[in-house]
Motif scaffolding. Structure first.
Motif, mmCIF file in Angstrom:
data_model
loop_
_atom_site.group_PDB
_atom_site.id
_atom_site.type_symbol
_atom_site.label_atom_id
_atom_site.label_comp_id
_atom_site.label_asym_id
_atom_site.label_seq_id
_atom_site.Cartn_x
_atom_site.Cartn_y
_atom_site.Cartn_z
ATOM 1 N N LEU A 162 0.834 -1.205 0.000
ATOM 2 C CA LEU A 162 0.000 0.000 0.000
ATOM 3 C C LEU A 162 0.870 1.256 0.000
ATOM 4 O O LEU A 162 0.588 2.210 -0.730
ATOM 5 N N ALA A 163 1.918 1.256 0.799
ATOM 6 C CA ALA A 163 2.814 2.410 0.835
ATOM 7 C C ALA A 163 3.391 2.666 -0.549
ATOM 8 O O ALA A 163 3.347 3.808 -1.047
ATOM 9 N N ALA A 164 3.906 1.639 -1.192
ATOM 10 C CA ALA A 164 4.505 1.810 -2.524
ATOM 11 C C ALA A 164 3.474 2.327 -3.524
ATOM 12 O O ALA A 164 3.767 3.214 -4.333
ATOM 13 N N HIS A 165 2.263 1.768 -3.468
ATOM 14 C CA HIS A 165 1.205 2.198 -4.378
ATOM 15 C C HIS A 165 0.905 3.691 -4.202
ATOM 16 O O HIS A 165 0.813 4.438 -5.181
ATOM 17 N N PHE A 166 0.788 4.133 -2.967
ATOM 18 C CA PHE A 166 0.431 5.529 -2.726
ATOM 19 C C PHE A 166 1.612 6.475 -2.917
ATOM 20 O O PHE A 166 1.410 7.630 -3.308
ATOM 21 N N THR B 128 -11.860 2.917 -6.777
ATOM 22 C CA THR B 128 -13.111 2.223 -6.466
ATOM 23 C C THR B 128 -12.832 0.741 -6.223
ATOM 24 O O THR B 128 -13.323 0.152 -5.247
ATOM 25 N N THR B 129 -12.024 0.134 -7.078
ATOM 26 C CA THR B 129 -11.659 -1.273 -6.907
ATOM 27 C C THR B 129 -10.885 -1.475 -5.608
ATOM 28 O O THR B 129 -11.168 -2.405 -4.842
ATOM 29 N N LEU B 130 -9.925 -0.612 -5.352
ATOM 30 C CA LEU B 130 -9.129 -0.751 -4.131
ATOM 31 C C LEU B 130 -10.010 -0.599 -2.892
ATOM 32 O O LEU B 130 -9.828 -1.336 -1.907
ATOM 33 N N VAL C 146 -2.926 -2.398 -10.105
ATOM 34 C CA VAL C 146 -4.051 -1.498 -9.841
ATOM 35 C C VAL C 146 -3.762 -0.178 -10.546
ATOM 36 O O VAL C 146 -2.736 0.448 -10.318
ATOM 37 N N GLY C 147 -4.671 0.238 -11.427
ATOM 38 C CA GLY C 147 -4.455 1.472 -12.182
ATOM 39 C C GLY C 147 -3.373 1.264 -13.222
ATOM 40 O O GLY C 147 -3.167 0.163 -13.727
ATOM 41 N N VAL D 73 -10.352 6.947 -10.954
ATOM 42 C CA VAL D 73 -11.555 6.668 -10.161
ATOM 43 C C VAL D 73 -11.838 5.168 -10.136
ATOM 44 O O VAL D 73 -12.152 4.601 -9.082
ATOM 45 N N ALA D 74 -11.695 4.512 -11.276
ATOM 46 C CA ALA D 74 -11.932 3.063 -11.331
ATOM 47 C C ALA D 74 -10.955 2.317 -10.425
ATOM 48 O O ALA D 74 -11.353 1.402 -9.687
#
Length: 181
Positions: free
Chosen positions: A44-48, A140-142, A165-166, A136-137
């Motif tokens: 999650l950290a890497a994603h954000f 929304t999935t996350l 994701v994305g 947004v998609a």
């Protein structure tokens, strides 16, 4: 509080305001990434962190476009960001709300360019409109995954480790001032 007299009136004014919005979004994503890092959630950290860089790149794309059109550019300060969250879903809800707000801002930019018959501005906004559909998609999935996982935060980590994701932070957009990070 913004008064009517202070409200942006032209496409260029709205774009200047959007640069600030993009930098705000970038910092909000960094704050989320740090919260995830502090809770030992590396996926999650890497994603954000990637999301933070992506929003910074969006701001710099706008800066470059304005420079290319010989429009005045000033780099703004940013607002305070939220740094504490109840859980993963809470943070992702904030991110989703942010992306929905940015979508509305980009739509307003597109509409203003069209109103002003600024065909170059309208064309520039097309990429950002497509980008917002993806953003947004993805959020929304996350959020759906985080809500299904409930208190089992590692299920979200596993999902992010397994799935893309994305756009995973890839830069396919317009040129960014100074180069995309």
């Amino acid at each position: 509080m913004t008064t009517t007299a202070d409200a942006p009136t032209t496409y260029a004014d709205l774009l200047r305001a959007q640069i600030r919005n993009e930098f705000n979004a970038s910092q909000q994503y960094v704050a989320m990434a740090v919260w995830f890092d502090a809770h030992d959630l590396p996926q999650l950290a890497a994603h954000f962190y990637r999301q933070g860089v992506e929003e910074r790149n969006h701001a710099m794309m706008m800066v470059q476009w304005m420079l290319d059109r010989d429009l005045q550019v000033a780099i703004p300060g940013i607002d305070e960001v939220r740094s504490e969250f109840a859980d993963i879903s809470d943070a992702v809800r904030v991110a989703l709300a942010q992306e929905k707000a940015v979508t509305e801002q980009i739509k307003a930019l597109f509409a203003k360019a069209r109103e002003e018959n600024d065909f170059l501005g309208e064309q520039f906004m097309l990429w950002f409109l497509s980008e917002q559909v993806e953003e947004v998609a993805a959020m929304t999935t996350l959020l759906t995954i985080a809500e299904r996982a409930g208190d089992d935060w590692f299920e979200v980590e596993t999902y992010l480790a397994r799935e893309t994701v994305g756009d995973a932070g890839g830069n396919t957009g317009p040129a960014a001032a100074g180069g995309a990070l």
